[in-house]
Design a protein around this motif. Structure first.
Motif, short mmCIF file in Angstrom:
data_model
loop_
_atom_site.label_atom_id
_atom_site.label_comp_id
_atom_site.label_asym_id
_atom_site.label_seq_id
_atom_site.Cartn_x
_atom_site.Cartn_y
_atom_site.Cartn_z
N HIS A 140 -43.96 -50.61 -22.68
CA HIS A 140 -43.26 -51.78 -23.44
C HIS A 140 -41.73 -51.68 -23.69
CE1 HIS A 140 -46.94 -54.30 -23.91
NE2 HIS A 140 -47.59 -52.93 -24.11
N THR A 141 -40.93 -52.79 -23.87
CA THR A 141 -39.75 -52.75 -24.15
C THR A 141 -39.63 -52.16 -25.85
OG1 THR A 141 -39.27 -54.83 -24.83
CG2 THR A 141 -38.95 -54.01 -22.42
N LEU A 142 -38.25 -51.90 -26.16
CA LEU A 142 -38.12 -51.88 -27.61
C LEU A 142 -38.26 -53.16 -28.43
CD1 LEU A 142 -37.44 -49.78 -29.95
CD2 LEU A 142 -35.04 -50.24 -29.44
N ASP A 143 -37.82 -54.31 -27.84
CA ASP A 143 -38.18 -55.64 -28.56
C ASP A 143 -39.54 -55.94 -28.84
OD1 ASP A 143 -35.27 -55.82 -28.98
OD2 ASP A 143 -35.37 -57.07 -27.04
N THR A 146 -41.11 -53.35 -31.49
CA THR A 146 -40.60 -53.96 -32.64
C THR A 146 -41.66 -54.93 -33.42
OG1 THR A 146 -38.37 -53.13 -32.21
CG2 THR A 146 -38.78 -54.73 -34.12
N ILE A 147 -41.75 -55.81 -32.47
CA ILE A 147 -42.87 -57.14 -32.74
C ILE A 147 -44.05 -56.70 -33.14
CG2 ILE A 147 -44.02 -59.01 -31.92
CD1 ILE A 147 -41.43 -59.82 -30.39
N MET A 148 -44.68 -55.50 -32.34
CA MET A 148 -46.12 -54.99 -32.62
C MET A 148 -45.91 -54.32 -34.02
SD MET A 148 -47.09 -53.18 -29.14
CE MET A 148 -46.73 -54.16 -27.36
N LEU A 149 -44.99 -53.43 -34.36
CA LEU A 149 -44.72 -52.91 -35.64
C LEU A 149 -44.60 -53.74 -36.69
CD1 LEU A 149 -44.22 -50.29 -37.09
CD2 LEU A 149 -41.85 -50.41 -36.43
N GLN A 150 -43.89 -54.88 -36.36
CA GLN A 150 -43.62 -55.84 -37.71
C GLN A 150 -45.31 -56.37 -38.08
OE1 GLN A 150 -41.01 -58.56 -35.95
NE2 GLN A 150 -39.16 -57.55 -36.79
N GLU A 151 -46.01 -56.74 -37.03
CA GLU A 151 -47.34 -57.24 -37.21
C GLU A 151 -48.24 -56.29 -37.86
OE1 GLU A 151 -48.55 -58.36 -33.20
OE2 GLU A 151 -47.27 -60.26 -33.09
N HIS A 161 -40.87 -47.52 -42.10
CA HIS A 161 -40.21 -47.86 -40.74
C HIS A 161 -39.37 -49.11 -40.54
CE1 HIS A 161 -43.88 -45.56 -39.90
NE2 HIS A 161 -43.15 -44.52 -39.84
N ASN A 162 -38.49 -49.17 -41.37
CA ASN A 162 -37.43 -50.05 -41.27
C ASN A 162 -36.70 -49.76 -39.89
OD1 ASN A 162 -34.24 -50.87 -41.67
ND2 ASN A 162 -35.55 -52.23 -43.28
N THR A 163 -36.02 -50.91 -39.53
CA THR A 163 -35.18 -50.60 -38.19
C THR A 163 -34.15 -49.90 -38.31
OG1 THR A 163 -33.89 -52.57 -38.66
CG2 THR A 163 -35.74 -52.94 -37.07
N ALA A 172 -40.12 -46.13 -32.05
CA ALA A 172 -41.09 -47.13 -32.25
C ALA A 172 -42.39 -46.99 -31.97
CB ALA A 172 -40.70 -48.53 -31.33
N ILE A 173 -42.58 -46.04 -30.96
CA ILE A 173 -44.34 -45.83 -30.60
C ILE A 173 -44.66 -44.85 -31.67
CG2 ILE A 173 -45.58 -44.54 -29.03
CD1 ILE A 173 -43.74 -45.36 -26.79
N ARG A 174 -43.80 -43.98 -32.37
CA ARG A 174 -44.18 -43.07 -33.31
C ARG A 174 -44.44 -43.84 -34.42
NH1 ARG A 174 -47.44 -39.14 -34.86
NH2 ARG A 174 -46.69 -38.15 -36.70
N ALA A 175 -43.65 -44.66 -34.90
CA ALA A 175 -43.95 -45.57 -35.95
C ALA A 175 -45.30 -46.42 -35.87
CB ALA A 175 -42.63 -46.68 -36.24
#
Length: 317
Positions: A140-143, A146-151, A161-163, A172-175
């Motif tokens: 997956h891309t960073l974008d 980032t959406i997965m993390l927000q969800e 895990h703020n940006t 992002a994967i670790r977060a």
């Protein structure tokens, strides 16, 4: 006396102020020691890129040099993945050690997540790697990540895990790994108390901050930041591990391995640091919305005036 916390965006002069405050306190009979709140200064031999500026911890008082004790700098090897759980444990060890000596702890740094975790007493658990999850996410891309993390954060109510701290695919994967684990394992391993503190924010005008960031980046490149990264690579540290640390180490590594030209590296890094400082301020404003009182002091004031203002605030609170 309550602990004093000094926070602010990069290039705001927080460390210089914290050292000046500690020196003033020591000169007046109150020993003080600084605890760093910087997620990258924990790594040895990563000095120029992380802006350790260890000379700041030597302060001249009445013509004599005073060395200010500091903690949580140079405590682990490059290539390792230091994390929030480890920081929280290390902070409390340092904090208790300082208190046991009868000294005043001064927490200083710009990693808002680390600061908030220890002040509020986040209940955290060590999170093991989830290889199955990592394999599912690696394409997956960073974008997208980032959406997965927000969800995930919306589901858990997490403020971690703020940006600010998630600026690469690896991070992002670790977060996501951590947030997923915490959703599935809600019980904390170790509870730590919140720490009462007078919180000082160093406020710097955006344009002045931008000027200082650009000047400091040029100075660090002249001081040997590229050679510093080369030496880490020569030690055998994988370039992906250095890229994981973000900012200077990400872009300088990409320059060294040929992904970027020098001019591209400088331009991208300069923009990334400006964005990073902006996100730091967003985090600190978020802390205020979450109930923290931050007393803002203008960065351009004389150091002595800033120190006196902090001492007055501590006396009043």
């Amino acid at each position: 006396m309550k602990m004093i916390t000094i926070l602010g965006p990069t290039a705001s002069g927080k460390t210089t102020l914290a050292a000046a405050l500690a020196a003033h306190l020591q000169a007046n009979g109150t020993p003080a020691e600084i605890i760093s709140a910087d997620s990258r200064q924990v790594y040895r031999r990563m000095d120029i890129g992380t802006g350790k500026d260890l000379a700041d911890y030597r302060h001249v008082v009445d013509g004599s040099a005073v060395d200010i004790p500091y903690h949580l700098i140079d405590i682990c090897e490059p290539g390792t993945k230091y994390n929030l759980f480890q920081y929280q444990q290390d902070f409390f060890d340092a904090y208790n050690s300082i208190r046991d000596k009868g000294a005043l702890p001064i927490l200083c740094g710009g990693t808002g997540l680390y600061i908030e975790a220890v002040l509020k007493g986040y209940k955290l658990s060590p999170v093991p790697q989830n290889e199955e999850l990592r394999k599912r996410l690696e394409s997956h891309t960073l974008d997208e990540l980032t959406i997965m993390l927000q969800e995930l954060k919306q589901r858990s109510g997490s403020v971690m895990h703020n940006t600010t701290d998630v600026d690469s695919v690896q991070r992002a994967i670790r977060a996501i790994e951590i947030e997923t684990y915490n959703l599935e394992h809600p019980l904390p391993l170790r509870e730590l108390p919140p720490i009462p503190s007078v919180i000082i924010g160093v406020n710097i005008d955006r344009e002045l901050r931008r000027q200082k960031i650009t000047q400091r980046l040029k100075a660090r490149l002249q001081e040997g930041m590229i050679d510093e990264v080369k030496s880490l690579l020569d030690e055998g540290i994988p370039h992906d591990d250095l890229i994981y640390y973000g900012l200077e180490y990400k872009y300088v590594t990409e320059y060294i391995i040929g992904r970027l030209s020098y001019d591209e590296m400088f331009a991208k890094l300069e923009i990334a640091i400006h964005q990073f400082a902006k996100r730091q301020m967003t985090w600190f404003r978020g802390m205020e919305r979450r109930g923290f009182t931050i007393h803002w002091i203008e960065a351009t004031l004389p150091t002595e005036q800033k120190v006196n203002s902090i001492l007055q605030l501590q006396q009043d609170t």
